[in-house]
Design an enzyme around this catalytic site. Structure first.
Site, PDB file in Angstrom:
ATOM      1  N   GLU A  48     -15.619 -26.845  -2.432  1.00  0.00           N
ATOM      2  CA  GLU A  48     -14.499 -27.261  -1.378  1.00  0.00           C
ATOM      3  C   GLU A  48     -13.512 -26.176  -1.519  1.00  0.00           C
ATOM      4  O   GLU A  48     -13.127 -26.081  -0.823  1.00  0.00           O
ATOM      5  CB  GLU A  48     -14.345 -28.584  -2.109  1.00  0.00           C
ATOM      6  N   ILE A  58     -14.314 -33.016  -7.610  1.00  0.00           N
ATOM      7  CA  ILE A  58     -13.928 -34.459  -8.534  1.00  0.00           C
ATOM      8  C   ILE A  58     -13.881 -35.006  -6.242  1.00  0.00           C
ATOM      9  O   ILE A  58     -13.293 -34.428  -5.785  1.00  0.00           O
ATOM     10  CB  ILE A  58     -12.321 -34.804  -7.919  1.00  0.00           C
ATOM     11  N   ASP A  59     -14.482 -36.146  -6.259  1.00  0.00           N
ATOM     12  CA  ASP A  59     -14.953 -36.913  -5.377  1.00  0.00           C
ATOM     13  C   ASP A  59     -14.863 -38.452  -4.909  1.00  0.00           C
ATOM     14  O   ASP A  59     -15.022 -38.907  -6.152  1.00  0.00           O
ATOM     15  CB  ASP A  59     -16.668 -36.660  -5.279  1.00  0.00           C
ATOM     16  N   ASP A  84     -20.238 -33.500  -0.635  1.00  0.00           N
ATOM     17  CA  ASP A  84     -20.105 -34.892  -0.505  1.00  0.00           C
ATOM     18  C   ASP A  84     -21.370 -36.551  -1.078  1.00  0.00           C
ATOM     19  O   ASP A  84     -21.389 -37.430  -0.765  1.00  0.00           O
ATOM     20  CB  ASP A  84     -19.083 -35.722   0.756  1.00  0.00           C
ATOM     21  N   THR A 107     -11.382 -38.439  -4.283  1.00  0.00           N
ATOM     22  CA  THR A 107      -9.752 -38.109  -4.711  1.00  0.00           C
ATOM     23  C   THR A 107      -8.809 -39.540  -4.840  1.00  0.00           C
ATOM     24  O   THR A 107      -8.672 -39.376  -5.764  1.00  0.00           O
ATOM     25  CB  THR A 107      -9.028 -37.048  -3.339  1.00  0.00           C
ATOM     26  N   ASP A 143      -9.887 -30.488  -9.598  1.00  0.00           N
ATOM     27  CA  ASP A 143     -10.836 -30.208  -8.752  1.00  0.00           C
ATOM     28  C   ASP A 143     -10.682 -28.832  -9.245  1.00  0.00           C
ATOM     29  O   ASP A 143     -11.774 -28.280  -9.929  1.00  0.00           O
ATOM     30  CB  ASP A 143      -9.768 -29.942  -7.623  1.00  0.00           C
ATOM     31  N   ASP A 171     -19.224 -30.695  -5.563  1.00  0.00           N
ATOM     32  CA  ASP A 171     -17.760 -31.626  -5.174  1.00  0.00           C
ATOM     33  C   ASP A 171     -16.814 -32.015  -6.946  1.00  0.00           C
ATOM     34  O   ASP A 171     -17.646 -32.985  -7.381  1.00  0.00           O
ATOM     35  CB  ASP A 171     -18.236 -32.528  -4.597  1.00  0.00           C
TER      36      ASP A 171
END
Length: 354
Positions: free
Chosen positions: A70, A137-138, A296, A140, A47, A135
């Site tokens: 984020e 890393i959308d 997101d 997780t 991330d 984002d």
């Protein structure tokens, strides 16, 4: 055809592709299929690293633009070991690996600059000006289990999404590959996997193979026409906490859909229905107070709409990205081909008693 936002599109695609290469490296070197989520987990490392790379590219090319992202750098300032680990990853991700040298700038020059870059993602968003939503890393848990995840970047101008890019390292490159029950797990980036979806408002949506080097050739994508609802497929989140799966099942039954839902993480769902691999995406509220984050949904919203779909909340209202960092004015998400979206919304409203 308008030429607006073509430079933004190119930079966004290269930045997402470079960040996706970093996340793949993190998975292969660190994750090994684990699903732990502590402060030094692979997803934390990925991330922060991906966010640093994307914001660095945006700062170089569009220094006046705001960024909503984020992560913030405070945890790294408090944990030098984690900070140095992420810096080594960012430092060693080469610009030339994605054919971006000279376009994305010189990268991040040192660890202090990396922290400062990460903290540039603190914009409150809103209805005025240019705001990038990231984002890094959308999805997780999808990332950690070797399933579906996405690196997501969208440009909002005065609250409207104008450019959207999704990097999905574990989706099949083949746009015609149907969604399968196992798409949510054990789909790591073997040969034939890795897709970069993109869209510019008014210019349609595109997919291309995701990989190292320069951008690969893209091709236009379009949602599949649903002529028989019984044969339609819908996708939803893997996690029950992200979408009310029992309500989804009732909606599918009301629509006459006979196929079981396909469960997968991240905005990879938007990309999948945009290219016709699936038909409908339902994300139904599980809480009266939860607010979706704009990062997101921004990129996926545009990509589906430019592929011939419609994206609204459960009441049929368009997603409002101009409120701030969240979709405070919306509840849930319903994405479907434009021709049948009204029919889907009718079933959603009946089941949810709206």
């Amino acid at each position: 055809m308008t030429t607006l936002y073509l430079r933004e599109l190119e930079i966004a695609q290269l930045a997402v592709q470079r960040a996706a290469q970093l996340t793949k490296r993190v998975f292969h070197e660190t994750a090994k299929g684990t699903v732990s989520k502590d402060d030094a987990s692979p997803v934390t490392i990925g991330d922060f690293g991906a966010q640093a790379l994307i914001i660095a590219a945006l700062r170089h090319n569009f220094p006046a633009d705001a960024v909503v992202a984020e992560e913030e750098a405070a945890p790294l300032r408090a944990d030098p070991a984690l900070r140095d680990r992420i810096w080594e990853l960012v430092r060693s991700t080469k610009l030339e690996d994605v054919g971006a040298e000279g376009l994305l700038g010189g990268g991040v020059r040192d660890v202090d600059a990396m922290l400062e870059v990460i903290d540039r993602g603190g914009s409150k968003g809103g209805r005025v000006g240019r705001v990038w939503a990231i984002d890094p890393i959308d999805g997780t848990k999808g990332f950690l289990r070797g399933g579906q995840y996405a690196v997501c970047l969208g440009l909002l101008v005065d609250g409207d999404v104008k450019v959207g890019v999704l990097g999905c390292p574990n989706l099949p490159v083949d746009d015609a590959a149907p969604l399968t029950a196992d798409i949510g797990a054990n789909q790591t980036d073997d040969e034939g996997r890795g897709v970069l979806f993109s869209a510019v408002v008014g210019q349609g949506a595109t997919s291309r193979p995701l990989g190292p080097g320069a951008l690969k050739e893209g091709k236009k994508i379009a949602m599949k026409a649903v002529t028989d609802m019984a044969s339609a497929s819908f996708c939803e989140s893997v996690e029950a906490g992200h979408s009310n799966q029992s309500d989804s099942a009732q909606i599918a039954q009301k629509l006459g859909i006979t196929k079981p839902s396909v469960r997968m993480d991240s905005q990879a769902k938007y990309g999948s229905i945009a290219r016709g691999a699936g038909d409908i995406y339902l994300r139904l509220p599980t809480s009266k107070t939860y607010q979706e984050k704009i990062w997101d949904h921004a990129a996926g919203d545009l990509i589906v709409r430019e592929a011939g779909g419609q994206v609204t909340d459960t009441t049929g209202a368009r997603l409002d990205f101009g409120v701030g960092r969240t979709l405070a004015n919306n509840k849930g998400v319903v994405a479907a081909p434009a021709a049948v979206h009204g029919q889907v919304i009718k079933a959603v409203r009946e089941v949810l008693k709206l």
